[in-house]
Design a protein around this motif. Sequence first.
Motif, PDB file in Angstrom:
ATOM      1  N   ALA A  41       0.847  -1.195   0.000  1.00  0.00           N
ATOM      2  CA  ALA A  41       0.000   0.000   0.000  1.00  0.00           C
ATOM      3  C   ALA A  41       0.881   1.243   0.000  1.00  0.00           C
ATOM      4  N   ALA A  42       1.916   1.237   0.840  1.00  0.00           N
ATOM      5  CA  ALA A  42       2.806   2.400   0.921  1.00  0.00           C
ATOM      6  C   ALA A  42       3.510   2.628  -0.415  1.00  0.00           C
ATOM      7  N   LYS A  43       3.918   1.543  -1.046  1.00  0.00           N
ATOM      8  CA  LYS A  43       4.641   1.683  -2.322  1.00  0.00           C
ATOM      9  C   LYS A  43       3.744   2.323  -3.375  1.00  0.00           C
ATOM     10  N   VAL A  44       2.516   1.817  -3.486  1.00  0.00           N
ATOM     11  CA  VAL A  44       1.608   2.346  -4.501  1.00  0.00           C
ATOM     12  C   VAL A  44       1.260   3.809  -4.213  1.00  0.00           C
ATOM     13  N   LEU A  45       1.253   4.176  -2.921  1.00  0.00           N
ATOM     14  CA  LEU A  45       0.936   5.562  -2.568  1.00  0.00           C
ATOM     15  C   LEU A  45       2.152   6.479  -2.727  1.00  0.00           C
ATOM     16  N   GLY A  46       3.280   5.916  -3.125  1.00  0.00           N
ATOM     17  CA  GLY A  46       4.446   6.746  -3.444  1.00  0.00           C
ATOM     18  C   GLY A  46       5.424   6.971  -2.312  1.00  0.00           C
ATOM     19  N   TYR A  47       5.231   6.318  -1.176  1.00  0.00           N
ATOM     20  CA  TYR A  47       6.197   6.464  -0.084  1.00  0.00           C
ATOM     21  C   TYR A  47       7.515   5.816  -0.507  1.00  0.00           C
ATOM     22  N   ASN A  48       8.642   6.464  -0.195  1.00  0.00           N
ATOM     23  CA  ASN A  48       9.909   5.801  -0.466  1.00  0.00           C
ATOM     24  C   ASN A  48      10.228   4.865   0.696  1.00  0.00           C
ATOM     25  N   LYS A  49      11.389   4.202   0.602  1.00  0.00           N
ATOM     26  CA  LYS A  49      11.670   3.149   1.586  1.00  0.00           C
ATOM     27  C   LYS A  49      11.738   3.679   3.013  1.00  0.00           C
ATOM     28  N   SER A  50      12.404   4.807   3.212  1.00  0.00           N
ATOM     29  CA  SER A  50      12.554   5.276   4.594  1.00  0.00           C
ATOM     30  C   SER A  50      11.249   5.852   5.124  1.00  0.00           C
ATOM     31  N   GLN A  51      10.480   6.513   4.253  1.00  0.00           N
ATOM     32  CA  GLN A  51       9.150   6.984   4.682  1.00  0.00           C
ATOM     33  C   GLN A  51       8.265   5.805   5.063  1.00  0.00           C
ATOM     34  N   THR A  52       8.322   4.762   4.255  1.00  0.00           N
ATOM     35  CA  THR A  52       7.523   3.570   4.555  1.00  0.00           C
ATOM     36  C   THR A  52       7.918   3.011   5.908  1.00  0.00           C
ATOM     37  N   PHE A  53       9.228   2.921   6.139  1.00  0.00           N
ATOM     38  CA  PHE A  53       9.659   2.310   7.387  1.00  0.00           C
ATOM     39  C   PHE A  53       9.293   3.173   8.596  1.00  0.00           C
ATOM     40  N   PHE A  54       9.643   4.442   8.542  1.00  0.00           N
ATOM     41  CA  PHE A  54       9.468   5.257   9.746  1.00  0.00           C
ATOM     42  C   PHE A  54       8.035   5.725   9.976  1.00  0.00           C
ATOM     43  N   ARG A  55       7.259   5.876   8.913  1.00  0.00           N
ATOM     44  CA  ARG A  55       5.879   6.355   9.095  1.00  0.00           C
ATOM     45  C   ARG A  55       4.881   5.212   9.251  1.00  0.00           C
ATOM     46  N   ILE A  56       5.101   4.148   8.493  1.00  0.00           N
ATOM     47  CA  ILE A  56       4.081   3.091   8.441  1.00  0.00           C
ATOM     48  C   ILE A  56       4.482   1.871   9.271  1.00  0.00           C
ATOM     49  N   ILE A  57       5.699   1.387   9.071  1.00  0.00           N
ATOM     50  CA  ILE A  57       6.083   0.110   9.666  1.00  0.00           C
ATOM     51  C   ILE A  57       6.490   0.257  11.138  1.00  0.00           C
ATOM     52  N   LEU A  58       7.481   1.105  11.407  1.00  0.00           N
ATOM     53  CA  LEU A  58       8.046   1.172  12.765  1.00  0.00           C
ATOM     54  C   LEU A  58       7.008   1.447  13.867  1.00  0.00           C
ATOM     55  N   PRO A  59       6.093   2.406  13.683  1.00  0.00           N
ATOM     56  CA  PRO A  59       5.120   2.633  14.767  1.00  0.00           C
ATOM     57  C   PRO A  59       4.324   1.375  15.112  1.00  0.00           C
ATOM     58  N   GLN A  60       3.972   0.607  14.091  1.00  0.00           N
ATOM     59  CA  GLN A  60       3.217  -0.617  14.354  1.00  0.00           C
ATOM     60  C   GLN A  60       4.103  -1.684  14.979  1.00  0.00           C
ATOM     61  N   VAL A  61       5.371  -1.706  14.559  1.00  0.00           N
ATOM     62  CA  VAL A  61       6.320  -2.675  15.128  1.00  0.00           C
ATOM     63  C   VAL A  61       6.511  -2.391  16.617  1.00  0.00           C
ATOM     64  N   ILE A  62       6.661  -1.134  16.977  1.00  0.00           N
ATOM     65  CA  ILE A  62       6.886  -0.777  18.384  1.00  0.00           C
ATOM     66  C   ILE A  62       5.735  -1.266  19.249  1.00  0.00           C
TER      67      ILE A  62
END
Lengths: 215, 253
Positions: free
Chosen positions: A119-140
């Motif tokens: 979803a993040a890729k299709v919405l245009g997030y780059n790798k670091s935006q994907t990680f820090f905005r989408i993935i990491l908060p949920q991982v924590i």
Amino acid sequence: MSTTVMLMQLTKGLAVTAEIFILTLLFSLPLGLLISFGRMAKNPVIRNLSKIYISIMRGTPLMLQLIVVYFAPFYVFGLKIPNYRFPAIIIAFALNYAAYFAEIYRGGIESMAVGQYEAAKVLGYNKSQTFFRIILPQVIKRILPSITNETITLVKDTSLAFVLAHAEMFTLAKQIAAKETSIMPLMVAGVFYYIFNLIVATVMEKLEKSMNYYR
Amino acid sequence: MENVLLQIEHMSKSFDGMEVIKDISLSVKEGEVVSIIGPSGSGKSTLLRCATMLEKMDGGNLSYLGESAVWEEDGKCVYAPKAQMKEIQKSFGLVFQNFNLFPHYSVMKNIIDAPMVTGGVSKKEAVARAEKLLAQLGLSDKADAYPYQLSGGQQQRVSIARALALQPKILFFDEPTSALDPELTGEVLKVIKELAAEHMTMIIVTHEMQFARELSDRIIFMEQGIIQAQGTPEEIFNSSNERVGEFIGKFQS
């Protein structure tokens, strides 16, 4: 020695213990994330080096690691570093705990659904935006209970700094106990550790609750 | 002059030696609504995933709005450089079968985050767009809700709003109602119909035959990695092709 003096000395020791605790977390939490990246890297050299690092840090006693970090610069490299005792303790603790944290991060990151990345890729997030905005908060949110476990273990592990004779609470309690031939200082230290951990557990529970606004 | 937005030429894709897509060519014009139907494992979703670059294609060319995104060189697919690709990706959006909303973001944040972070849109503009979309999709009262508080149908509508907030020229749907029960399916299909009425260009992989028939300008029937038949809904539903008839017959009964 009066009880008041003993309590005062142990409280000073507790402050040093807290200092080791906080600095270790400060360095090992980010370092652990870096090592987890290494552990998941596509490059086999980086991946295997990270694996070996984690294996050694988890596979040898922390007490031994403290001794090696403190004495190796002089005995192996002939380096004399002034005031090295305290930095050595922090380095050893941070290196050790980062290995455990790395595996916790990895577990959390690998548990994320691939759909979030897509979803993040299709919405245009780059790798670091994907990680820090989408993935990491949920991982924590997912790994917080495991982090709490490690953090509580760390409070107690700070007592291992006694092998380098640093004046943290356990070292002091042992010294006073030996001098006064009384078990009282050790019992008091035990109570202090318990209260410290009660506070840590309460804070972590609050933190967990603060992330309950989503599932 | 009709404007070709998507052009696929000779696309092929294999997974572990299994050819899932075999030499598919397809072009979609502005304002066209194209439905892709066919049995499970026919390659419909893979076609969509290759077109949206979630999977790498093995062979063929792909272009959006006349800009080459993927082309073949010496028998291998070459993807456009990063900066160019970023621009090309802005031309399409994708709605997933299982929504893939960001659970830690509110509905509003789900919709405004991408325009602000990746599209360079101001917060004011992003919020204005989101409010308009939410009103259009009947979700104005859900702006502050979190995805887990919504029904599947509402979640899918939010994910449609999220995709539309980036103002794509083409919207892909990958089985948008397959995770929903019949009651919720209706509310999502209604939204897609409204988009069709506004001449949004859409490519929809679906199992909803009646819906595809009512809505599409063109229906593509895929099987075993190739386009077996395509045409207007009338042509497909009255097709003399045995497999098409069999497949559609199954769904009409």
